[in-house]
Write a protein that holds these residues in place. Structure first.
Motif, mmCIF file in Angstrom:
data_model
loop_
_atom_site.group_PDB
_atom_site.id
_atom_site.type_symbol
_atom_site.label_atom_id
_atom_site.label_comp_id
_atom_site.label_asym_id
_atom_site.label_seq_id
_atom_site.Cartn_x
_atom_site.Cartn_y
_atom_site.Cartn_z
ATOM 1 N N LYS A 109 23.493 68.421 -65.416
ATOM 2 C CA LYS A 109 23.787 69.408 -66.338
ATOM 3 C C LYS A 109 23.755 71.160 -65.698
ATOM 4 C CE LYS A 109 19.990 68.921 -69.212
ATOM 5 N NZ LYS A 109 18.928 69.636 -70.160
ATOM 6 N N GLY A 110 24.886 70.824 -63.983
ATOM 7 C CA GLY A 110 24.870 71.087 -63.003
ATOM 8 C C GLY A 110 23.861 71.949 -62.127
ATOM 9 N N ALA A 111 24.021 73.190 -61.928
ATOM 10 C CA ALA A 111 23.229 73.535 -60.600
ATOM 11 C C ALA A 111 23.847 75.101 -60.400
ATOM 12 C CB ALA A 111 23.552 72.921 -59.430
ATOM 13 N N THR A 112 22.623 75.784 -60.224
ATOM 14 C CA THR A 112 22.501 76.882 -59.824
ATOM 15 C C THR A 112 23.262 77.349 -58.542
ATOM 16 O OG1 THR A 112 21.601 77.837 -61.972
ATOM 17 C CG2 THR A 112 21.481 79.659 -60.482
ATOM 18 N N GLY A 113 24.099 78.107 -57.914
ATOM 19 C CA GLY A 113 24.121 78.503 -56.463
ATOM 20 C C GLY A 113 22.938 79.644 -56.641
ATOM 21 N N LYS A 114 22.664 78.845 -54.740
ATOM 22 C CA LYS A 114 21.653 80.333 -54.013
ATOM 23 C C LYS A 114 22.414 81.883 -54.205
ATOM 24 C CE LYS A 114 19.648 76.799 -51.648
ATOM 25 N NZ LYS A 114 18.596 76.711 -51.925
ATOM 26 N N ILE A 115 23.439 82.152 -54.064
ATOM 27 C CA ILE A 115 24.067 83.589 -54.617
ATOM 28 C C ILE A 115 23.103 83.866 -56.350
ATOM 29 C CG2 ILE A 115 25.680 84.952 -55.403
ATOM 30 C CD1 ILE A 115 27.380 82.905 -52.815
ATOM 31 N N GLN A 116 23.092 82.952 -56.868
ATOM 32 C CA GLN A 116 23.334 83.479 -57.895
ATOM 33 C C GLN A 116 21.648 83.379 -57.959
ATOM 34 O OE1 GLN A 116 24.735 81.441 -61.206
ATOM 35 N NE2 GLN A 116 23.658 81.958 -62.961
ATOM 36 N N GLN A 117 20.879 82.552 -57.591
ATOM 37 C CA GLN A 117 19.365 82.694 -57.273
ATOM 38 C C GLN A 117 19.176 83.534 -57.056
ATOM 39 O OE1 GLN A 117 18.069 78.968 -55.161
ATOM 40 N NE2 GLN A 117 19.607 77.841 -56.366
ATOM 41 N N ALA A 118 19.593 84.207 -56.111
ATOM 42 C CA ALA A 118 18.150 85.730 -55.205
ATOM 43 C C ALA A 118 19.210 87.104 -56.571
ATOM 44 C CB ALA A 118 19.599 85.676 -53.622
ATOM 45 N N HIS A 119 19.662 86.280 -57.653
ATOM 46 C CA HIS A 119 19.801 87.480 -58.774
ATOM 47 C C HIS A 119 18.646 88.745 -58.369
ATOM 48 C CE1 HIS A 119 22.068 90.063 -61.393
ATOM 49 N NE2 HIS A 119 20.863 89.847 -62.320
ATOM 50 N N GLY A 120 19.288 90.466 -57.889
ATOM 51 C CA GLY A 120 18.003 90.981 -58.386
ATOM 52 C C GLY A 120 17.407 91.254 -56.860
ATOM 53 N N GLY A 121 17.041 90.065 -56.202
ATOM 54 C CA GLY A 121 16.657 90.597 -55.098
ATOM 55 C C GLY A 121 17.348 89.599 -53.933
ATOM 56 N N THR A 122 17.520 89.504 -52.562
ATOM 57 C CA THR A 122 18.246 89.396 -51.280
ATOM 58 C C THR A 122 18.797 88.271 -50.923
ATOM 59 O OG1 THR A 122 16.416 91.088 -50.734
ATOM 60 C CG2 THR A 122 17.270 90.144 -48.824
ATOM 61 N N LEU A 123 20.061 87.657 -50.402
ATOM 62 C CA LEU A 123 20.435 86.639 -50.249
ATOM 63 C C LEU A 123 20.351 86.777 -48.612
ATOM 64 C CD1 LEU A 123 21.867 84.292 -50.931
ATOM 65 C CD2 LEU A 123 23.563 85.090 -50.729
ATOM 66 N N PHE A 124 19.722 86.097 -47.725
ATOM 67 C CA PHE A 124 19.297 85.992 -46.256
ATOM 68 C C PHE A 124 20.499 85.082 -46.284
ATOM 69 C CE2 PHE A 124 18.499 86.318 -42.443
ATOM 70 C CZ PHE A 124 18.360 85.273 -41.785
ATOM 71 N N LEU A 125 22.036 85.356 -45.454
ATOM 72 C CA LEU A 125 22.609 84.068 -44.686
ATOM 73 C C LEU A 125 22.568 83.822 -43.244
ATOM 74 C CD1 LEU A 125 25.533 85.550 -46.411
ATOM 75 C CD2 LEU A 125 24.517 83.120 -47.371
ATOM 76 N N ASP A 126 21.692 82.982 -42.764
ATOM 77 C CA ASP A 126 21.156 83.085 -41.945
ATOM 78 C C ASP A 126 22.258 81.950 -40.905
ATOM 79 O OD1 ASP A 126 18.461 81.739 -39.999
ATOM 80 O OD2 ASP A 126 20.337 83.072 -39.235
ATOM 81 N N GLU A 127 22.807 82.106 -39.459
ATOM 82 C CA GLU A 127 23.234 81.692 -38.929
ATOM 83 C C GLU A 127 24.819 81.212 -39.661
ATOM 84 O OE1 GLU A 127 21.251 80.196 -36.306
ATOM 85 O OE2 GLU A 127 23.032 80.940 -36.184
ATOM 86 N N ILE A 128 25.703 83.257 -40.122
ATOM 87 C CA ILE A 128 26.675 83.468 -40.830
ATOM 88 C C ILE A 128 27.879 83.218 -40.342
ATOM 89 C CG2 ILE A 128 26.777 85.452 -39.906
ATOM 90 C CD1 ILE A 128 28.092 84.635 -43.606
ATOM 91 N N GLY A 129 27.553 82.594 -39.019
ATOM 92 C CA GLY A 129 29.139 82.416 -38.042
ATOM 93 C C GLY A 129 29.444 80.996 -37.837
ATOM 94 N N ASP A 130 28.390 80.244 -38.901
ATOM 95 C CA ASP A 130 28.944 78.476 -38.800
ATOM 96 C C ASP A 130 29.352 78.536 -39.845
ATOM 97 O OD1 ASP A 130 28.355 77.545 -36.026
ATOM 98 O OD2 ASP A 130 26.253 78.574 -37.257
ATOM 99 N N MET A 131 29.685 79.552 -41.052
ATOM 100 C CA MET A 131 30.278 79.578 -42.290
ATOM 101 C C MET A 131 31.708 78.874 -42.259
ATOM 102 S SD MET A 131 30.086 81.665 -45.902
ATOM 103 C CE MET A 131 28.523 81.496 -46.201
ATOM 104 N N PRO A 132 32.460 77.969 -42.654
ATOM 105 C CA PRO A 132 33.427 77.145 -43.000
ATOM 106 C C PRO A 132 34.659 78.955 -43.465
ATOM 107 C CG PRO A 132 32.239 76.085 -43.650
ATOM 108 C CD PRO A 132 30.862 77.135 -43.314
ATOM 109 N N ARG A 133 35.201 78.941 -42.618
ATOM 110 C CA ARG A 133 36.487 79.783 -42.934
ATOM 111 C C ARG A 133 37.561 79.494 -43.884
ATOM 112 N NH1 ARG A 133 39.767 84.199 -40.502
ATOM 113 N NH2 ARG A 133 41.030 83.853 -41.099
#
Length: 665
Positions: free
Chosen positions: A426-450
């Motif tokens: 049935k697919g999966a809801t992503g973290k960004i969508q899960q944070a809708h209405g709240g806060t998204l914390f991107l820890d170690e953002i420097g390690d995100m693939p370009r």
């Protein structure tokens, strides 16, 4: 956001006499600018100066001007969309004329680079002579400089329209410019630039004073909500704070003159009357009269009366002892319930960070937390969320370093059924969508693939997510907090991190100090012990252990301290005191082998430095404790102890009488 060139500008249409006077004034302005250019030592025959401030200096300037850049970038894109394919370039500069950012037609960008019109190059009058950017900044007024009006021959192929940008306090903060080939200039360009600059100023203004009493006004109600509306802000008690340039024009006073006024003196009524007039219809315009007699339509943004009263100075009002006690109790309760205040344990650096965070709370400003690994960036992010208006909504944390690169895209953005092999039915809801209405914390953002950085940037700009395999986008409303222990500016220089994403994320940048740099170590340690041994809150550390801890460098910061204390509590059994015998052997061995860090609250650099000073007098307790501990570890062997501490054997022997007798082999 499109700039409507039909939007009225509050200025008189000059008659013939006025036009002649204007032309004479402009001619004098150009002559004076040329004279200044000569005084600066510039020759009209000079070649274009390509010298830049360097990439690192440009990044530093962008960082210094990030407030301006964040509000100008989207307006520049809108402005460029209206002049695209006109062989033009849009430029943003700092207050000194340094070009920070450019957008333009590819063919004209190449032409512009030939005259050094590019990021990193300064276009002040002192550097380039008479030109729209430098001269507009000097005169603090919009200008169009065309062809031969430029001082340097190299620039006379250009037509430039520039408007200075003023910050919310009336100071020039930068400039917006459109430059084109002098054969392709358009008469309406300066008007577009002026209105775009005014849009940037209004955006900065409303964000800076978003929590204050804000009055928007114009003589004609249909102009409320447009670029030409006046905006004036006051404190809760009616003290004047600032006004945008349209407000200054309509009131007929400069910002400096307005600072002598209050709400009552400008509008002729007490501020309490304002609450009565607007009541619950603050969104509906009402007519008020300025002190000059001009009637204006106003819209007011203000907090409910009760909240405003909290901001007023009530010290002159009579109050009973019981009401004061109730107020004190409410204040204490508020502090206790604040997650950020709980983290304020007395260290000045942390207190400064928390003050800044409290100021931007609930203003939807992205926050970037910098600091070494283990300094509590995740705890700070959770506290920011807990103290915000989004506290009742999700707090979703994503560690960009811990998720495999092959999975991070689906983790962040989600996916539809059948999007890829192995996808859930049935697919999966992503973290960004899960944070809708709240806060998204991107820890170690420097390690995100370009390759994912561009997708994240688009989400932040459009506030929409496109899950893998989906045919439509999903709107999301999230507050962004990110954290990193890496130098993102260096990564930008190396091409490992997108510059545009960096400036989208760093609305407010705060840095958490390392544990070894903090002055509140004892309280922090006691807080951790309280969480580990809640049934015995009296458990503590012996003076010897505390001395060791204060002099240790803590490369793993709080995470290392927490793990060490957790082991020590188990060893000690919550029986009152943690001594050296309860500490792990590997930690004690490391203490003996590595140089001691300088304690925050002591001028002593390390035990060895004190011990080598023959005239230092009695050793500090910290030094003696460290020397004693090292001797115990080496079973009283003076030679190996001296080597570990970096001192002579005689230094240790001279302190023999000050050390416990049981440590000698």
């Amino acid at each position: 956001m499109q700039v409507n060139i039909a939007t009225p500008i509050l200025q008189r249409h000059p008659n013939t006499t006025g036009a002649c006077a204007e032309a004479e004034d402009f001619s004098r302005l150009i002559a004076q600018s040329h004279a200044r250019s000569t005084d600066y030592g510039i020759c009209s025959r000079d070649e274009a100066d390509y010298s830049t401030h360097g990439h690192s200096s440009l990044l530093a300037a962008l960082d210094e001007n990030r407030f301006l850049f964040q509000h100008a970038a989207p307006v520049m894109e809108s402005l460029y969309a209206q002049i695209v394919n006109t062989h033009s370039v849009v430029l943003l500069t700092a207050a000194n004329g340094l070009v920070l950012h450019s957008l333009g037609d590819p063919d004209f960008l190449d032409t512009a680079s030939k005259v050094a019109l590019m990021p990193g190059v300064e276009w002040s009058e002192k550097s380039k002579g008479t030109n729209a950017i430098g001269t507009a900044l000097h005169e603090k007024r919009p200008l169009l400089i065309a062809g031969g009006q430029h001082f340097m021959n190299a620039n006379q192929s250009l037509t430039c329209s520039c408007a200075p940008i003023f910050d919310p306090h009336g100071q020039v903060i930068g400039a917006l410019d459109v430059t084109s080939d002098h054969r392709r200039s358009h008469l309406h360009t300066l008007a577009l630039v002026r209105m775009s600059g005014q849009m940037i100023e209004n955006h900065m203004f409303t964000e800076t004073f978003s929590g204050e009493l804000c009055i928007r006004f114009h003589a004609r109600p249909e102009f409320l909500g447009t670029l030409v509306e006046g905006i004036v802000v006051f404190s809760p008690d009616g003290r004047f704070l600032s006004a945008n340039r349209s407000a200054q024009f309509q009131i007929g006073l400069t910002l400096e003159s307005l600072r002598a006024h209050t709400f009552s003196s400008l509008f002729g009524i007490p501020i309490s009357r304002l609450h009565e007039i607007f009541g619950r219809t603050v969104t509906q315009p009402h007519q008020l009269n300025l002190f000059s007699g001009l009637s204006v339509w106003c819209q007011v943004k203000m907090k409910p009366v009760g909240q405003w009263l909290q901001g007023l100075d009530m010290s002159s009002a009579p109050a009973s002892a019981s009401s004061k006690a109730q107020a004190d109790t409410a204040t204490k309760r508020k502090l206790q319930l604040s997650s950020l205040r709980y983290l304020d344990t007395g260290d000045p650096q942390i207190s400064a960070v928390i003050r800044k965070l409290c100021m931007v709370r609930n203003h939807d400003i992205p926050i970037m937390i910098l600091g070494e690994t283990g300094t509590g960036k995740d705890l700070m992010a959770q506290a920011i969320h807990s103290d915000s208006a989004r506290a009742g909504q999700p707090f979703v944390s994503v560690n960009c370093a811990s998720i495999p690169e092959t999975l991070i895209e689906s983790e962040l953005f989600g996916y539809e059924e059948g999007a890829f092999t192995g996808a859930r039915k049935k697919g999966a809801t992503g973290k960004i969508q899960q944070a809708h209405g709240g806060t998204l914390f991107l820890d170690e953002i420097g390690d995100m693939p370009r390759q994912l950085q561009a997708r994240l940037l688009r989400v932040l700009q459009d506030r929409k997510v496109s899950p893998l395999g989906a045919s439509k986008e999903v709107e999301v409303d999230v507050s962004i907090i990110c954290a990193t222990n890496k130098n993102l500016k260096a990564m930008i220089a190396q091409g490992a991190f997108r510059e545009d994403l960096y400036y989208r994320l760093n609305g407010l940048v705060v840095r958490l100090p390392a544990l070894r740099e903090r002055s509140d170590f004892e309280l922090v340690a006691q807080r951790i012990l309280g969480t580990l041994c809640s049934k015995k809150p009296t458990i503590g550390l012996t003076a010897e252990v505390m001395s060791l801890f204060k002099n240790y460098s803590w490369p793993g910061n709080f995470r290392q301290l927490h793990n060490l204390l957790r082991t020590a509590v188990v060893m000690a059994g919550c029986d009152g005191r943690i001594d050296t015998l309860h500490l792990p052997d590997d930690f004690l061995e490391e203490v003996a082998q590595m140089p001691m860090a300088e304690p925050v609250d002591s001028p002593i650099a390390n035990p060895a430095m004190v011990a080598m000073d023959n005239d230092a007098g009695n050793l500090h307790d910290v030094t003696l404790a460290a020397m004693a501990q090292t001797l115990r570890l080496h079973k009283g062997n003076v030679s190996t102890t001296a080597k570990a501490l970096g001192v002579s054997r005689n230094t240790i022997y001279r302190k023999k009488d000050l050390l416990p007798p049981d440590i000698w082999g």
